[in-house]
Design an enzyme around this catalytic site. Structure first.
Site, PDB file in Angstrom:
ATOM      1  N   GLY A  65      -7.872   2.453  -1.080  1.00 61.68           N
ATOM      2  CA  GLY A  65      -7.454   1.352  -1.946  1.00 61.68           C
ATOM      3  C   GLY A  65      -6.646   1.802  -3.155  1.00 61.68           C
ATOM      4  O   GLY A  65      -6.242   0.983  -3.968  1.00 61.68           O
ATOM      5  N   GLU A  81       1.698  -5.429   4.131  1.00 55.10           N
ATOM      6  CA  GLU A  81       0.846  -6.042   5.145  1.00 55.10           C
ATOM      7  C   GLU A  81       0.421  -7.410   4.643  1.00 55.10           C
ATOM      8  O   GLU A  81       0.248  -7.622   3.446  1.00 55.10           O
ATOM      9  CB  GLU A  81      -0.388  -5.143   5.342  1.00 55.10           C
ATOM     10  CG  GLU A  81      -1.263  -5.499   6.514  1.00 55.10           C
ATOM     11  CD  GLU A  81      -2.482  -4.569   6.577  1.00 55.10           C
ATOM     12  OE1 GLU A  81      -2.414  -3.531   7.244  1.00 55.10           O
ATOM     13  OE2 GLU A  81      -3.491  -4.901   5.934  1.00 55.10           O
ATOM     14  N   LYS A 132       0.835  -1.196   0.000  1.00 58.64           N
ATOM     15  CA  LYS A 132       0.000   0.000   0.000  1.00 58.64           C
ATOM     16  C   LYS A 132       0.867   1.241   0.000  1.00 58.64           C
ATOM     17  O   LYS A 132       1.943   1.242   0.584  1.00 58.64           O
ATOM     18  CB  LYS A 132      -0.876   0.055   1.270  1.00 58.64           C
ATOM     19  CG  LYS A 132      -1.897  -1.049   1.407  1.00 58.64           C
ATOM     20  CD  LYS A 132      -2.647  -0.841   2.715  1.00 58.64           C
ATOM     21  CE  LYS A 132      -3.636  -1.952   2.989  1.00 58.64           C
ATOM     22  NZ  LYS A 132      -4.254  -1.806   4.312  1.00 58.64           N
ATOM     23  N   ARG A 143     -29.422  -4.591   3.007  1.00 64.38           N
ATOM     24  CA  ARG A 143     -29.393  -3.173   2.627  1.00 64.38           C
ATOM     25  C   ARG A 143     -29.927  -3.067   1.204  1.00 64.38           C
ATOM     26  O   ARG A 143     -29.343  -3.620   0.270  1.00 64.38           O
ATOM     27  CB  ARG A 143     -27.974  -2.625   2.672  1.00 64.38           C
ATOM     28  CG  ARG A 143     -27.387  -2.628   4.054  1.00 64.38           C
ATOM     29  CD  ARG A 143     -26.140  -1.765   4.078  1.00 64.38           C
ATOM     30  NE  ARG A 143     -25.378  -1.989   5.295  1.00 64.38           N
ATOM     31  CZ  ARG A 143     -24.287  -1.307   5.621  1.00 64.38           C
ATOM     32  NH1 ARG A 143     -23.839  -0.370   4.793  1.00 64.38           N
ATOM     33  NH2 ARG A 143     -23.645  -1.556   6.727  1.00 64.38           N
ATOM     34  N   ASN A 175     -15.095   1.447  14.523  1.00 62.41           N
ATOM     35  CA  ASN A 175     -16.034   2.506  14.172  1.00 62.41           C
ATOM     36  C   ASN A 175     -16.600   3.085  15.455  1.00 62.41           C
ATOM     37  O   ASN A 175     -17.262   2.393  16.224  1.00 62.41           O
ATOM     38  CB  ASN A 175     -17.151   1.975  13.289  1.00 62.41           C
ATOM     39  CG  ASN A 175     -16.643   1.590  11.912  1.00 62.41           C
ATOM     40  OD1 ASN A 175     -15.770   2.254  11.374  1.00 62.41           O
ATOM     41  ND2 ASN A 175     -17.159   0.523  11.357  1.00 62.41           N
ATOM     42  N   LYS A 193     -20.956  -3.015   3.071  1.00 62.68           N
ATOM     43  CA  LYS A 193     -21.719  -4.200   3.451  1.00 62.68           C
ATOM     44  C   LYS A 193     -23.090  -4.201   2.781  1.00 62.68           C
ATOM     45  O   LYS A 193     -23.687  -3.141   2.603  1.00 62.68           O
ATOM     46  CB  LYS A 193     -21.898  -4.218   4.964  1.00 62.68           C
ATOM     47  CG  LYS A 193     -20.567  -4.283   5.693  1.00 62.68           C
ATOM     48  CD  LYS A 193     -20.690  -3.794   7.117  1.00 62.68           C
ATOM     49  CE  LYS A 193     -19.289  -3.686   7.724  1.00 62.68           C
ATOM     50  NZ  LYS A 193     -19.303  -2.911   8.971  1.00 62.68           N
ATOM     51  N   ARG A 248     -19.100   4.834  16.504  1.00 59.28           N
ATOM     52  CA  ARG A 248     -20.444   5.371  16.247  1.00 59.28           C
ATOM     53  C   ARG A 248     -21.443   4.221  16.242  1.00 59.28           C
ATOM     54  O   ARG A 248     -21.071   3.056  16.321  1.00 59.28           O
ATOM     55  CB  ARG A 248     -20.460   6.052  14.884  1.00 59.28           C
ATOM     56  CG  ARG A 248     -19.991   5.103  13.772  1.00 59.28           C
ATOM     57  CD  ARG A 248     -20.209   5.681  12.402  1.00 59.28           C
ATOM     58  NE  ARG A 248     -19.495   4.945  11.370  1.00 59.28           N
ATOM     59  CZ  ARG A 248     -19.899   3.809  10.816  1.00 59.28           C
ATOM     60  NH1 ARG A 248     -21.030   3.237  11.196  1.00 59.28           N
ATOM     61  NH2 ARG A 248     -19.180   3.214   9.883  1.00 59.28           N
TER      62      ARG A 248
END
Lengths: 73, 449
Positions: free
Chosen positions: B165, B200, B158, B339, B290, B237, B292
Site C-alpha cells: 500500500g 486500477e 500504485k 479473531r 492464497n 481480517k 495454503r
C-alpha cells in the site's frame, strides 16, 4: 521553549529512524517507525519544533511509554 | 498416510494442526523459538525441538534449520500452517528436495500465485473477472485520457515497484489524475528507484468474498462454498463467516464453476482460496489467491462438518479428491469466526504483557482455539492473535447471538484486546443488516476515537 518527550505507544523494536538531531519537524511528522507484532507503528512529533535528542538506535527493543526522542518547541 | 509430520509454525495454527494429527494417530513434531518454549502445546507435543531465538527470521523463517529438524526427527511430511513459510516456494522446494512431502501445493503454484501481476494474468486468461487496469505506465506517458475511458473512476494509482500500500493514491475526479500521477511517480522514484506506476479501478465499500478450493493434482478440483471476510482492519481480517449472507446464489454458482475450471486447468494440487471483491451490482472481481490453509477455514468446517486439514493431508499423501471428500457436501446453519487480537480496540495498536487472567468462553455452539493459558506471555515478536473463536448457529442471527455471548464470557487481563471492538461490530445494525464492507472497521475506529 518547551522540551517535549516523544514516547513509544507500544513494546517492540525501533525499525527505522526518520529524523536526525537538528532537523525541523512539524506536528505529526514521524520521527521514527517502530515495529511490534509485525505492524509498523509511527512515533510522531507532538508539536512543531526541532529534534534535539534521539535516545534510541535502530534495532533496539523499546518498552511502552519509553522516551524515544526529545523535540524542542 | 504420513508416519510423522513436522509443524513448521507456532501459535494457534500449531494447535489447530495438532488436533487433526492426534485424531488420525499421526505422531507430530513441533518447533519453538526461545519466546514460545512455555506454551502448553509445546509441552503436550509428541516431540518438540528448539528452532532458535525469538525473532522470526532467526527461527520460524530459517528454512535450512527447519528442513534439518524434519530430517533429524524422521518426518516424512512438513505442514507449514499459515503465515511464515506457508507461501514460500523456495522452502516448499527445499522440503521436497530433501525427500519429504511439503503439505501444500507444488512450489510452481505457490510462485505463480505469489506474483500479483502473473496471478492476475493467469486468472484473466481463465475467464475470471479482474478489475480494469492499465498495466505499467512509464514516465514518458503524459496523456492519460485513454485510461479514464478504459478504467473508469474512481481509480487507484500504485507504484509498480511498490508493495504494502506504499504510495497508493485514490482518484475520484478526472482533473486530479495528471497531478496525482506526477506526485506518485516522484514518491515511487524516491522510495523504489523506479517511477513507473499503474492504474486500477477502485471499488468503494466492496465486500470480501472468498472461495474455498481444493484440488488433487490429478485434474480434479472442487469448490467448498464461500466465506465473507469483509470486516478487516489494517487489511487483516477480524470477522469471517460462512456461508456469505444475502448474496445472489446464481452469481456465486457461476463463479464457482469458473474457478473450478481455472484451477483444474492448472492441475492445482492442494487447498487454496481465491479471494474476490463484490461490488454493489453483484459483480465479483479477482483479488488474489492464497495457496495454503486459510486462518478462517474453521467456519467452512463448522458448516460442512469436514476436516479440511485431514483432506489436505490425504491429497499430499497421494489420494484423489474422491477419496478424501464425500460426494455430497452441503452446509447446515451459519458460522462466524472472531479473531481475538492483543491490541487497542480503537487504535488497533498492538499490546503486549502477561495474561493475568485468560478464561476462554463456555457457550454452547462455540469453539475456541488458542495456544495460550493463564500466566502466558504475549511478546512483540509475532502476530497479535490470541485465539480464534468460532460460533455456530442455526441462522446468522443465532450465530451472532452466540458470538456476543462468547465474547462477553471471554475474560482476558494483562493485555488489551479487540473484544470491545468485535462486540460493537456484532451489535451494529450495519453488520446485522448485511450492509457491511471492507472499510467499515476503519470507519468504526474513527467514530470511536
Amino acid at each position: 521553549m518547551a522540551r517535549l518527550e516523544v514516547k513509544s505507544e507500544v513494546t517492540g523494536t525501533v525499525w527505522k529512524i526518520e529524523k536526525s538531531v537538528g532537523d525541523s519537524v512539524a506536528e505529526f511528522d514521524d520521527i521514527m517507525i517502530l515495529e511490534s507484532m509485525k505492524m509498523e507503528i509511527p512515533a510522531p512529533s507532538p508539536a512543531d519544533g526541532k529534534v534535539v535528542e534521539i535516545l534510541v538506535e535502530e534495532g533496539v527493543a523499546v518498552e511502552e511509554g519509553q522516551v524515544l526522542a526529545i523535540v524542542e518547541s | 498416510m504420513f508416519k510423522k509430520v513436522l509443524i513448521a509454525n507456532r501459535g494457534v495454527v500449531a494447535v489447530r494442526l495438532s488436533r487433526t494429527f492426534r485424531k488420525l494417530g499421526i505422531p507430530y513434531v513441533v518447533v519453538y523459538s526461545e519466546a514460545d518454549a512455555d506454551h502448553p502445546y509445546v509441552k503436550e507435543a509428541d516431540e518438540a525441538r528448539p528452532v532458535g531465538p525469538a525473532p522470526a527470521r532467526e527461527s520460524y523463517l530459517n528454512r535450512a534449520l527447519m528442513v534439518e529438524i524434519a530430517k533429524e526427527t524422521g518426518c516424512d511430511g512438513v505442514h507449514p500452517g499459515y503465515g511464515f513459510m506457508a507461501e514460500d516456494p523456495i522452502f516448499a522446494q527445499m522440503v521436497e528436495d530433501a525427500g519429504i512431502r511439503f503439505i501444500g501445493p507444488s512450489a510452481s503454484h505457490i510462485e505463480a500465485m505469489g506474483n500479483k501481476v502473473k496471478a492476475r494474468e493467469l486468472m484473466a486468461g481463465a475467464d475470471v473477472p479482474v478489475l480494469p487496469a492499465s498495466g505499467p505506465v512509464g514516465e514518458e506517458v503524459s496523456d492519460f485520457s485513454a485510461y479514464i475511458d478504459k478504467i473508469g473512476l474512481p481509480m487507484l494509482i500504485k507504484a509498480a515497484a511498490g508493495g504494502g500500500g506504499i504510495g497508493m493514491q485514490r482518484i475520484f475526479e478526472a482533473d486530479k489524475l495528471a497531478g496525482t500521477i506526477d506526485k506518485t511517480r516522484q514518491l515511487a522514484a524516491r522510495a523504489f528507484g523506479d517511477g513507473t506506476v499503474y492504474l486500477e479501478r477502485y471499488l468503494q465499500e466492496p465486500r470480501h468474498i472468498e472461495f474455498q478450493m481444493i484440488g488433487d493434482g490429478k485434474g480434479n478440483v472442487r469448490n467448498i462454498f464461500e466465506r465473507d471476510c469483509s470486516i478487516q482492519r489494517r487489511h487483516q481480517k477480524v470477522i469471517e463467516e460462512s456461508p456469505a449472507p444475502s448474496i445472489d446464489a446464481e452469481v456465486v454458482g457461476k463463479m464457482s464453476d469458473i474457478l473450478v475450471n481455472a484451477l483444474a486447468g492448472w492441475n492445482y494440487d492442494s487447498l487454496g482460496t481465491v479471494e474476490m471483491l463484490l461490488d454493489h451490482d453483484s459483480n465479483l472481481y479477482f483479488l488474489e489467491t492464497n495457496t495454503r490453509l486459510q486462518v478462517e477455514h474453521g467456519v467452512t468446517e463448522a458448516v460442512t462438518g469436514l476436516d479440511l486439514v485431514e483432506a489436505q493431508l490425504g491429497i499430499a499423501a497421494g489420494k484423489t479428491l474422491d477419496q478424501v471428500l464425500p460426494t455430497d457436501i452441503s452446509t447446515s446453519g451459519h458460522a462466524i469466526e472472531l479473531r481475538i487480537y492483543a491490541e487497542d480496540p480503537v487504535k488497533f495498536f498492538p499490546s503486549t504483557g502477561t495474561l493475568n487472567t485468560f478464561s476462554v468462553p463456555d457457550v454452547s455452539g462455540v469453539m475456541t482455539e488458542t495456544h495460550l493459558a493463564e500466566g502466558g506471555v504475549v511478546t512483540p515478536h509475532y502476530d497479535p492473535m490470541l485465539a480464534l473463536v468460532i460460533a455456530k448457529g442455526e441462522t446468522r442471527d443465532d450465530a451472532i447471538a452466540r458470538s456476543i455471548a462468547a465474547l462477553e464470557d471471554f475474560a482476558v487481563e494483562g493485555v488489551k484486546t479487540n473484544i470491545p471492538f468485535l462486540l460493537n461490530m456484532l451489535r451494529a445494525d450495519v453488520f446485522r443488516d448485511v450492509r457491511h464492507h471492507t472499510t467499515l472497521a476503519e470507519q468504526f475506529s474513527k467514530t470511536a476515537a
